[in-house]
Design a protein around this motif. Sequence first.
Motif, PDB file in Angstrom:
ATOM      1  N   ILE A 132      -8.841 -10.733 -42.140  1.00  0.00           N
ATOM      2  CA  ILE A 132      -9.802 -11.017 -41.053  1.00  0.00           C
ATOM      3  C   ILE A 132     -11.137 -11.749 -42.556  1.00  0.00           C
ATOM      4  O   ILE A 132     -11.944 -13.140 -42.013  1.00  0.00           O
ATOM      5  N   TYR A 133     -11.180 -11.795 -43.623  1.00  0.00           N
ATOM      6  CA  TYR A 133     -11.671 -12.120 -44.409  1.00  0.00           C
ATOM      7  C   TYR A 133     -11.827 -14.152 -44.583  1.00  0.00           C
ATOM      8  O   TYR A 133     -13.204 -14.790 -43.955  1.00  0.00           O
ATOM      9  N   THR A 134     -10.315 -13.657 -44.700  1.00  0.00           N
ATOM     10  CA  THR A 134      -9.484 -15.635 -44.526  1.00  0.00           C
ATOM     11  C   THR A 134     -10.335 -16.811 -43.284  1.00  0.00           C
ATOM     12  O   THR A 134     -10.884 -17.746 -43.557  1.00  0.00           O
ATOM     13  N   CYS A 135      -9.926 -15.452 -42.357  1.00  0.00           N
ATOM     14  CA  CYS A 135      -9.933 -15.909 -40.940  1.00  0.00           C
ATOM     15  C   CYS A 135     -11.913 -16.813 -40.600  1.00  0.00           C
ATOM     16  O   CYS A 135     -11.924 -17.972 -40.266  1.00  0.00           O
ATOM     17  N   ASN A 136     -13.035 -15.784 -41.175  1.00  0.00           N
ATOM     18  CA  ASN A 136     -14.079 -15.911 -41.134  1.00  0.00           C
ATOM     19  C   ASN A 136     -14.561 -17.032 -41.848  1.00  0.00           C
ATOM     20  O   ASN A 136     -15.308 -17.917 -41.718  1.00  0.00           O
ATOM     21  N   ALA A 137     -13.521 -17.194 -42.893  1.00  0.00           N
ATOM     22  CA  ALA A 137     -14.051 -18.561 -44.668  1.00  0.00           C
ATOM     23  C   ALA A 137     -13.816 -19.223 -43.610  1.00  0.00           C
ATOM     24  O   ALA A 137     -14.581 -20.691 -43.503  1.00  0.00           O
ATOM     25  N   ALA A 138     -12.831 -19.392 -42.991  1.00  0.00           N
ATOM     26  CA  ALA A 138     -12.372 -20.345 -42.196  1.00  0.00           C
ATOM     27  C   ALA A 138     -12.613 -21.269 -41.381  1.00  0.00           C
ATOM     28  O   ALA A 138     -13.371 -21.630 -40.804  1.00  0.00           O
ATOM     29  N   ILE A 139     -13.024 -20.196 -39.932  1.00  0.00           N
ATOM     30  CA  ILE A 139     -14.035 -20.939 -38.852  1.00  0.00           C
ATOM     31  C   ILE A 139     -15.346 -21.273 -39.237  1.00  0.00           C
ATOM     32  O   ILE A 139     -15.195 -22.338 -38.984  1.00  0.00           O
ATOM     33  N   LYS A 140     -15.913 -20.655 -40.124  1.00  0.00           N
ATOM     34  CA  LYS A 140     -17.268 -21.164 -41.243  1.00  0.00           C
ATOM     35  C   LYS A 140     -17.269 -22.543 -41.834  1.00  0.00           C
ATOM     36  O   LYS A 140     -17.181 -23.536 -41.375  1.00  0.00           O
ATOM     37  N   GLY A 141     -15.746 -22.879 -42.676  1.00  0.00           N
ATOM     38  CA  GLY A 141     -15.709 -23.092 -43.437  1.00  0.00           C
ATOM     39  C   GLY A 141     -14.794 -25.244 -42.272  1.00  0.00           C
ATOM     40  O   GLY A 141     -15.909 -26.363 -41.754  1.00  0.00           O
ATOM     41  N   ILE A 142     -14.506 -24.616 -41.668  1.00  0.00           N
ATOM     42  CA  ILE A 142     -13.875 -25.801 -40.623  1.00  0.00           C
ATOM     43  C   ILE A 142     -14.599 -26.063 -39.402  1.00  0.00           C
ATOM     44  O   ILE A 142     -14.968 -27.299 -39.188  1.00  0.00           O
ATOM     45  N   SER A 143     -15.873 -25.515 -38.774  1.00  0.00           N
ATOM     46  CA  SER A 143     -16.749 -25.271 -38.257  1.00  0.00           C
ATOM     47  C   SER A 143     -18.158 -26.223 -38.804  1.00  0.00           C
ATOM     48  O   SER A 143     -18.140 -27.370 -38.188  1.00  0.00           O
ATOM     49  N   GLU A 144     -17.740 -26.362 -39.779  1.00  0.00           N
ATOM     50  CA  GLU A 144     -18.949 -27.077 -40.627  1.00  0.00           C
ATOM     51  C   GLU A 144     -18.059 -28.688 -41.139  1.00  0.00           C
ATOM     52  O   GLU A 144     -19.283 -29.684 -41.173  1.00  0.00           O
ATOM     53  N   SER A 145     -17.267 -28.674 -41.135  1.00  0.00           N
ATOM     54  CA  SER A 145     -16.283 -29.747 -41.821  1.00  0.00           C
ATOM     55  C   SER A 145     -17.050 -31.074 -40.828  1.00  0.00           C
ATOM     56  O   SER A 145     -16.919 -30.782 -40.126  1.00  0.00           O
ATOM     57  N   ASN A 146     -16.937 -32.082 -41.804  1.00  0.00           N
ATOM     58  CA  ASN A 146     -16.886 -33.907 -41.519  1.00  0.00           C
ATOM     59  C   ASN A 146     -16.107 -34.341 -41.934  1.00  0.00           C
ATOM     60  O   ASN A 146     -16.630 -35.647 -40.821  1.00  0.00           O
ATOM     61  N   THR A 147     -15.040 -33.864 -41.904  1.00  0.00           N
ATOM     62  CA  THR A 147     -13.908 -34.886 -42.287  1.00  0.00           C
ATOM     63  C   THR A 147     -12.820 -34.856 -41.742  1.00  0.00           C
ATOM     64  O   THR A 147     -11.718 -35.272 -41.888  1.00  0.00           O
ATOM     65  N   ILE A 148     -12.876 -33.082 -41.600  1.00  0.00           N
ATOM     66  CA  ILE A 148     -11.421 -33.076 -40.551  1.00  0.00           C
ATOM     67  C   ILE A 148     -11.535 -33.502 -39.731  1.00  0.00           C
ATOM     68  O   ILE A 148     -12.570 -33.394 -38.177  1.00  0.00           O
ATOM     69  N   THR A 149     -10.126 -34.008 -38.711  1.00  0.00           N
ATOM     70  CA  THR A 149     -10.100 -34.118 -37.031  1.00  0.00           C
ATOM     71  C   THR A 149     -10.374 -33.646 -36.314  1.00  0.00           C
ATOM     72  O   THR A 149      -9.621 -32.914 -36.995  1.00  0.00           O
TER      73      THR A 149
END
Length: 508
Positions: A132-149
């Motif tokens: 769940i920690y990894t999921c939380n980190a992924a949700i945060k990181g992906i949401s805030e990324s400006n470089t992922i399509t």
Amino acid sequence: MRRYITMLQSNTNMTRLLMMVLFGCLAVFETGCKKLVEIDAPVTSVNEENVYKSDKEATAVLTGLYRGIGASGSIFTGKTGISLLSGLSADELSLFSGSTDNTLLAYYKNKLNGLDVNQQGAQAWEALYTRIYTCNAAIKGISESNTITERTKQQLLGEAKFLRAFFYFYLVNLFGDIPMVLTTDYKVNSLLSRSSKNEIYDQIIVDLGEAESTLSDDFWDANLQPYTGVKERVRPTKWAAAALLARVYLFKGDYNNAESKATSVINNTSYFSLQSLKNVFLKNSQEAIWQVQPTRLYYNTEDAIAFVIPSTGFSTNSPVYLPLQLLNEFEQGDERVKIGNWVSKTNLAGTDYYYPSKYKVNTQNTAVVLPSNLTEYLMVLRLAEQYLIRAEARAKLNNIQGAVSDINVVRKRARSNPSVALPNPLPDLSTSLSQAEVVKAVMHERQVELFTEFGHRWLDLKRSNSIDEVMGKVTLLKGTNWESYQQLYPLPFSDLQRNQNLTQNPGY
């Protein structure tokens, strides 16, 4: 949760480094046994911005979670998995008499100890919160990324929320009220108290609803591209989210929504259909809504290693067999229990021992170095469960004809053997049954259809309020006694020591 808390309390950059080491590489089954293809990892610094700077690296984080589910030592498969541990807790599995594994003995005797330093009963707690920690980190990181399509961002957010819901489903059903961790802030997380089961379910439904709306309709490959050949069913689609939603709604008693979601999956006949008994658990089975690739070199599934009893007999790797109380539940003419289908047997010192053989390939094969060499994948969600979910929901809504029709679809497959003329085939159920009789028939069908799969029986006993009656009799056969509090596993003692806001489950 001990490892989870330790991770949260460590240096942030070190946490990211550990995450990249664990989840940032595409491993052996996509490259062969002697070469690993590494994602282009940051060299000089490891932080959230770098982890989620490209589609490839962000995708690798989620890929790592799937690999972890199918890996040796996972809480989801093999001798350390929920299927085996909860099967021992319930009436599905017996532990061979020569076993000296104290953890397995504790699950089997229903004598888990909340004060045990070896965390007996807490294996799932630690493993699931770590994920769940990894999921939380992924949700945060992906949401805030400006470089992922944007296309990749939506798919990965859907996958992360689906997985978080999946992990929480098992936590809340194994432990009851639990802390709801939705961030990566260790100062907040390390002091959380329990949230109610209903609050956890509400969050699961929110996550799955968002996952269903953002996940792809079709199966995508490891690079999040449409398949050009055979479609691997190893990344969740919107149908996986709908299937899990159907299960969650059923557990909550929301029968209208359970029926609706199950119907949406069942009606998607271009993707899903029931398969013959011997083909259900093969890789990319048309019955599979979501599967996970095995990851151990030279082997197929960990479940086959744990459940299939070799001719050499029981061992630490193969410690369990099917008890008579389960075998006696199969009706005359039920092909599921026919030797070689979903049940097989071996004779040891003049005694026949029966074992689950849904997965059959348990031996080492040095040719197994790529997914193309595998024949079986770990089944996580499949179509037959959706029929039984809809049948139970319809029965609860007093749609007896519809409920019986769904049960009979599953029973028809269980009697299908066109090469053999059975004298007494498994009969269809009658629509003249009462509502209570149909509900009882569904629970019976779940027992003989879903045995040794992801804890279905253990969870069904609890939600149907039949666990005290059933386990009161079963534990006598195990040479012990049953107390109702044992239906929940104990929280790890180390976490209770760290967090004064956590309380132990009653009885421990």
